[in-house]
Design a protein around this motif. Sequence first.
Motif, PDB file in Angstrom:
ATOM      1  N   ASP A  10       0.656  -1.264  -0.049  1.00 18.16           N
ATOM      2  CA  ASP A  10       0.201  -0.063   0.000  1.00 18.16           C
ATOM      3  C   ASP A  10       0.851   1.136  -0.049  1.00 18.16           C
ATOM      4  O   ASP A  10       0.608   2.225  -0.850  1.00 18.16           O
ATOM      5  CB  ASP A  10      -0.889  -0.191   1.379  1.00 18.16           C
ATOM      6  CG  ASP A  10      -1.938  -1.155   1.423  1.00 18.16           C
ATOM      7  OD1 ASP A  10      -2.327  -1.638   0.173  1.00 18.16           O
ATOM      8  OD2 ASP A  10      -2.232  -1.552   2.458  1.00 18.16           O
ATOM      9  N   LEU A  11       1.864   1.173   0.960  1.00 14.67           N
ATOM     10  CA  LEU A  11       2.858   2.344   1.020  1.00 14.67           C
ATOM     11  C   LEU A  11       3.842   2.845  -0.302  1.00 14.67           C
ATOM     12  O   LEU A  11       3.747   4.006  -0.484  1.00 14.67           O
ATOM     13  CB  LEU A  11       3.871   2.341   2.210  1.00 14.67           C
ATOM     14  CG  LEU A  11       2.841   2.380   3.616  1.00 14.67           C
ATOM     15  CD1 LEU A  11       4.262   1.760   4.711  1.00 14.67           C
ATOM     16  CD2 LEU A  11       2.308   3.532   3.813  1.00 14.67           C
ATOM     17  N   ILE A  12       3.790   1.649  -0.966  1.00 13.12           N
ATOM     18  CA  ILE A  12       4.768   1.602  -2.076  1.00 13.12           C
ATOM     19  C   ILE A  12       3.799   2.395  -3.199  1.00 13.12           C
ATOM     20  O   ILE A  12       4.152   3.289  -3.874  1.00 13.12           O
ATOM     21  CB  ILE A  12       5.272   0.723  -2.483  1.00 13.12           C
ATOM     22  CG1 ILE A  12       6.307   0.145  -1.641  1.00 13.12           C
ATOM     23  CG2 ILE A  12       5.795   0.713  -4.180  1.00 13.12           C
ATOM     24  CD1 ILE A  12       7.025  -1.180  -1.879  1.00 13.12           C
ATOM     25  N   SER A  13       2.513   1.699  -3.451  1.00 12.32           N
ATOM     26  CA  SER A  13       1.586   2.517  -4.410  1.00 12.32           C
ATOM     27  C   SER A  13       1.277   3.772  -4.152  1.00 12.32           C
ATOM     28  O   SER A  13       1.164   4.446  -5.013  1.00 12.32           O
ATOM     29  CB  SER A  13       0.292   1.366  -4.406  1.00 12.32           C
ATOM     30  OG  SER A  13      -0.387   1.491  -3.147  1.00 12.32           O
ATOM     31  N   LEU A  64      -4.452  10.484  -1.975  1.00  6.50           N
ATOM     32  CA  LEU A  64      -5.694  10.696  -0.878  1.00  6.50           C
ATOM     33  C   LEU A  64      -6.391   9.367  -1.078  1.00  6.50           C
ATOM     34  O   LEU A  64      -6.809   8.603  -0.223  1.00  6.50           O
ATOM     35  CB  LEU A  64      -6.320  11.634  -0.670  1.00  6.50           C
ATOM     36  CG  LEU A  64      -5.277  12.863  -0.116  1.00  6.50           C
ATOM     37  CD1 LEU A  64      -6.095  14.197   0.005  1.00  6.50           C
ATOM     38  CD2 LEU A  64      -4.562  12.533   1.198  1.00  6.50           C
ATOM     39  N   ILE A  65      -6.864   9.319  -2.228  1.00 10.06           N
ATOM     40  CA  ILE A  65      -8.064   8.219  -2.546  1.00 10.06           C
ATOM     41  C   ILE A  65      -7.531   6.916  -2.472  1.00 10.06           C
ATOM     42  O   ILE A  65      -8.114   6.002  -1.942  1.00 10.06           O
ATOM     43  CB  ILE A  65      -8.557   8.462  -4.019  1.00 10.06           C
ATOM     44  CG1 ILE A  65      -9.502   9.814  -4.181  1.00 10.06           C
ATOM     45  CG2 ILE A  65      -9.492   7.278  -4.649  1.00 10.06           C
ATOM     46  CD1 ILE A  65     -10.071  10.311  -5.420  1.00 10.06           C
ATOM     47  N   GLN A  66      -6.253   6.746  -3.119  1.00  9.95           N
ATOM     48  CA  GLN A  66      -5.715   5.375  -2.907  1.00  9.95           C
ATOM     49  C   GLN A  66      -5.503   5.033  -1.304  1.00  9.95           C
ATOM     50  O   GLN A  66      -5.641   3.649  -1.290  1.00  9.95           O
ATOM     51  CB  GLN A  66      -4.302   5.459  -3.920  1.00  9.95           C
ATOM     52  CG  GLN A  66      -3.344   4.072  -3.555  1.00  9.95           C
ATOM     53  CD  GLN A  66      -4.014   3.289  -4.677  1.00  9.95           C
ATOM     54  OE1 GLN A  66      -5.090   3.339  -5.108  1.00  9.95           O
ATOM     55  NE2 GLN A  66      -3.189   2.183  -4.926  1.00  9.95           N
ATOM     56  N   ALA A  67      -5.152   5.970  -0.749  1.00 10.60           N
ATOM     57  CA  ALA A  67      -4.741   5.560   0.643  1.00 10.60           C
ATOM     58  C   ALA A  67      -6.150   5.283   1.357  1.00 10.60           C
ATOM     59  O   ALA A  67      -6.133   4.084   2.076  1.00 10.60           O
ATOM     60  CB  ALA A  67      -4.244   6.624   1.327  1.00 10.60           C
ATOM     61  N   GLY A  68      -7.012   5.829   1.219  1.00 17.73           N
ATOM     62  CA  GLY A  68      -8.470   5.443   1.716  1.00 17.73           C
ATOM     63  C   GLY A  68      -9.111   4.287   0.894  1.00 17.73           C
ATOM     64  O   GLY A  68      -9.560   3.315   1.818  1.00 17.73           O
ATOM     65  N   LEU A  69      -8.712   3.749  -0.127  1.00 19.72           N
ATOM     66  CA  LEU A  69      -9.240   2.501  -0.709  1.00 19.72           C
ATOM     67  C   LEU A  69      -8.279   1.261  -0.159  1.00 19.72           C
ATOM     68  O   LEU A  69      -8.707   0.285   0.095  1.00 19.72           O
ATOM     69  CB  LEU A  69      -8.888   2.664  -2.248  1.00 19.72           C
ATOM     70  CG  LEU A  69      -9.854   3.678  -2.962  1.00 19.72           C
ATOM     71  CD1 LEU A  69      -9.732   3.411  -4.423  1.00 19.72           C
ATOM     72  CD2 LEU A  69     -11.459   3.002  -2.707  1.00 19.72           C
ATOM     73  N   CYS A  70      -7.119   1.607  -0.093  1.00 18.22           N
ATOM     74  CA  CYS A  70      -6.318   0.529   0.634  1.00 18.22           C
ATOM     75  C   CYS A  70      -6.644   0.419   2.065  1.00 18.22           C
ATOM     76  O   CYS A  70      -6.676  -1.005   2.535  1.00 18.22           O
ATOM     77  CB  CYS A  70      -4.810   1.020   0.639  1.00 18.22           C
ATOM     78  SG  CYS A  70      -3.925   1.138  -1.060  1.00 18.22           S
TER      79      CYS A  70
END
Length: 225
Positions: A10-13, A64-70
Amino acid sequence: MKRKLLNKVDLISIGLCVAAVLPGLLVYDRLPDRIGIHFGINGEADQFAGKWVAILGFPVLISLIQAGLCMTSNLLNRENELSRAEKVIRFITPVQTYVVQISILMYGMGKLASITTIGGILETVILLIYGNYAPKMRRNTFFGIRTPHTIASQEVWDKTHRFAGALYIIAGVVCMLLTVTESHPALLLVLLAVTVTVPFIYSELLYRRIRRRESAGDRIYTEEK
């Protein structure tokens, strides 16, 4: 074992999404004061913003969206480890972010007349990736074709995703042909709408067929008793 809200993948993405600001910073001096940030169906810009909004806006928003989805996916996921398909899906968003961001910058510098072709190529690649990994996706409540029936039944989930995988690959090939032949952009939207909708219809029909089969089996069992 306690689940992490964000794991290494997640953190890498997310980091890759954030790093999409770098191309804009590298060409900052070559960018005009106003840059197109939204594009119509004809591939031409219809909304504009200043340099810093164009450079930071999309990557930060997607990050931000990616963090929320992960985080949501990890909270809903019953397994502590991500499957291979889920890892691949994590990295589709960063790829999309870079392609879109670079297209915006190139359009702003006058090196790209329209983003329609770029959009078609991106859609083709995504469809082919999903087509390959959809049949391998384990049942979950966050990724994939999620309906009450696919979530409740492993058989419905597996058959629906095998069907969807084949459909996505076919759609990817059609999308590539439409892009190469420079067909009207509306056809790409129609193709995408059909590709997204049909698997949900298939899962409903499949569920009803299974229910009829089970009901027929129950009647035969009752009559034999």
